[in-house]
Design an enzyme around this catalytic site. Structure first.
Site, mmCIF file in Angstrom:
data_model
loop_
_atom_site.group_PDB
_atom_site.id
_atom_site.type_symbol
_atom_site.label_atom_id
_atom_site.label_comp_id
_atom_site.label_asym_id
_atom_site.label_seq_id
_atom_site.Cartn_x
_atom_site.Cartn_y
_atom_site.Cartn_z
ATOM 1 N N GLY A 42 166.406 36.004 -27.721
ATOM 2 C CA GLY A 42 167.445 35.671 -28.699
ATOM 3 C C GLY A 42 167.406 34.213 -29.108
ATOM 4 N N HIS A 51 164.640 31.983 -34.231
ATOM 5 C CA HIS A 51 164.311 30.975 -35.239
ATOM 6 C C HIS A 51 163.076 31.471 -35.987
ATOM 7 C CE1 HIS A 51 161.214 29.928 -32.362
ATOM 8 N NE2 HIS A 51 162.140 29.724 -31.447
ATOM 9 N N HIS A 63 160.133 33.147 -34.185
ATOM 10 C CA HIS A 63 160.280 34.575 -33.948
ATOM 11 C C HIS A 63 160.071 35.339 -35.262
ATOM 12 C CE1 HIS A 63 163.028 32.860 -30.744
ATOM 13 N NE2 HIS A 63 162.199 33.587 -30.025
ATOM 14 N N GLY A 74 154.182 34.319 -29.096
ATOM 15 C CA GLY A 74 153.867 33.032 -29.725
ATOM 16 C C GLY A 74 153.024 32.159 -28.808
ATOM 17 N N LYS A 106 152.996 29.048 -28.448
ATOM 18 C CA LYS A 106 153.643 27.890 -27.797
ATOM 19 C C LYS A 106 153.677 28.126 -26.289
ATOM 20 C CE LYS A 106 158.140 27.153 -27.802
ATOM 21 N NZ LYS A 106 158.496 26.986 -26.374
ATOM 22 N N MET A 111 158.840 24.939 -32.784
ATOM 23 C CA MET A 111 160.140 25.635 -32.805
ATOM 24 C C MET A 111 160.403 26.270 -31.459
ATOM 25 S SD MET A 111 160.404 27.366 -36.508
ATOM 26 C CE MET A 111 160.291 26.352 -37.971
ATOM 27 N N SER A 143 163.993 27.952 -29.075
ATOM 28 C CA SER A 143 165.443 28.168 -28.973
ATOM 29 C C SER A 143 166.091 27.000 -28.254
ATOM 30 C CB SER A 143 165.715 29.454 -28.194
ATOM 31 O OG SER A 143 165.002 30.518 -28.775
#
Ligand code: PAF
Length: 281
Positions: A29, A32, A35, A144, A146, A181, A183
């Site tokens: 959740g 951004h 996602h 992702g 990252k 990016m 959360s």
């Protein structure tokens, strides 16, 4: 877009509909655009895209980090709808993962980089990911880059547990400042965001110096720069892209990835770039 509060309701629905062309995007959740790129990509590939939103307590070693994890459920649902997601799993209670046998065949992956600072983290990630993959049975699952080490761990989980799914890695999405990016960025104030925007710059700096200075000296220079910036650094290292082993003097720069983790304003942030990604910047 349909929303399911329990895994049973979701799997019953999938069985009744006979839906098998499934793309799956697991998330915690606080969604951004990062996602968004996973969901939108899945939507182009599958008849049905499922996103899960579940902050998995099993992967947090720090209770404070778990409670502080941002939660924006209404906004998340609006985003998912706008990205074309078809089904959302949003459990309201803690999931019972006790049927999933703990995974501990990590090779080196559970003793390097993120692992020493976050005991139990990857075991917790593997538990929830295996549970969701076995329940939902997607064709492809999207992650992702990252979280590069997480991808390596899940790739191994899929291989060893023979899970019938293809893992798709998607590029890291960045803010205009270059900041990856996440959360967690929501927990930074304006000053923290400015400092955090230095992280990708440090990676680019590392790649711009490594040819001249070599791996060890470049890592030392980056550590020094973090000290000067008052960034509390956990690691800043060149590793081999293929297995995340330490580089040696024989490792070609083109086969490396530079990974960094630090804490800013009490928020743990990670980022990485491969040599090719850094050259493209
Ligand atoms: O990357 C994440 O958001 C989480 O680790 C994941 C894969 C959704 C498992 O909880």
């Amino acid at each position: 877009m349909l929303i399911f509060k329990t895994i049973g309701e979701l799997t019953d629905y999938l069985t009744v509909r006979g839906e098998t062309d499934l793309g799956f995007v697991p998330t915690m959740g606080a969604l951004h655009d990062g996602h968004g790129s996973l969901v939108r990509y899945s939507v182009t590939q599958h008849a049905c895209t499922i996103c899960s939103i579940y902050v998995n307590p099993a992967q947090f070693n720090d209770a404070k980090d778990y409670t502080a994890y941002p939660k924006t459920p209404e906004r998340d649902l609006d985003f998912l709808k706008s990205w074309g997601c078809n089904l959302v799993l949003m459990p309201e209670t803690t999931l019972d993962l006790s049927d999933i046998k703990p995974f501990n065949d990590f090779d080196n992956l559970n003793s390097i980089l993120e692992a020493p600072d976050r005991p139990g983290h990857f075991e917790g990630v593997c538990k929830i990911v295996e549970y969701l993959l076995l329940s939902i049975k997607p064709i492809k699952a999207y992650f992702g880059k990252k979280d590069y080490q997480q991808i390596a761990v899940i790739r191994r989980l899929i291989e060893i547990r023979k899970l019938n799914v293809e893992l798709i890695e998607c590029p890291t999405c960045r803010e205009p400042s270059g900041l990856a990016m996440s959360s967690r960025n929501r927990r930074l104030n304006a000053q923290g965001l400015i400092l955090a925007a230095q992280i990708p710059k440090l990676i680019l700096q590392a790649y711009s110096q490594v040819k001249q200075l070599g791996y060890t000296e470049t890592e030392r220079v980056i550590k020094q720069m973090c000290d000067n910036l008052n960034i509390s650094l956990h690691y800043a290292e060149f590793r081999c892209q293929s297995n995340l082993n330490r580089v040696t003097i024989h490792t070609p720069i083109s086969e490396t990835i530079f990974l960094i983790a630090c804490t800013i304003q009490g928020v743990r942030l990670i980022d990485n770039m491969t040599a090719n990604e850094a050259i493209a910047k």
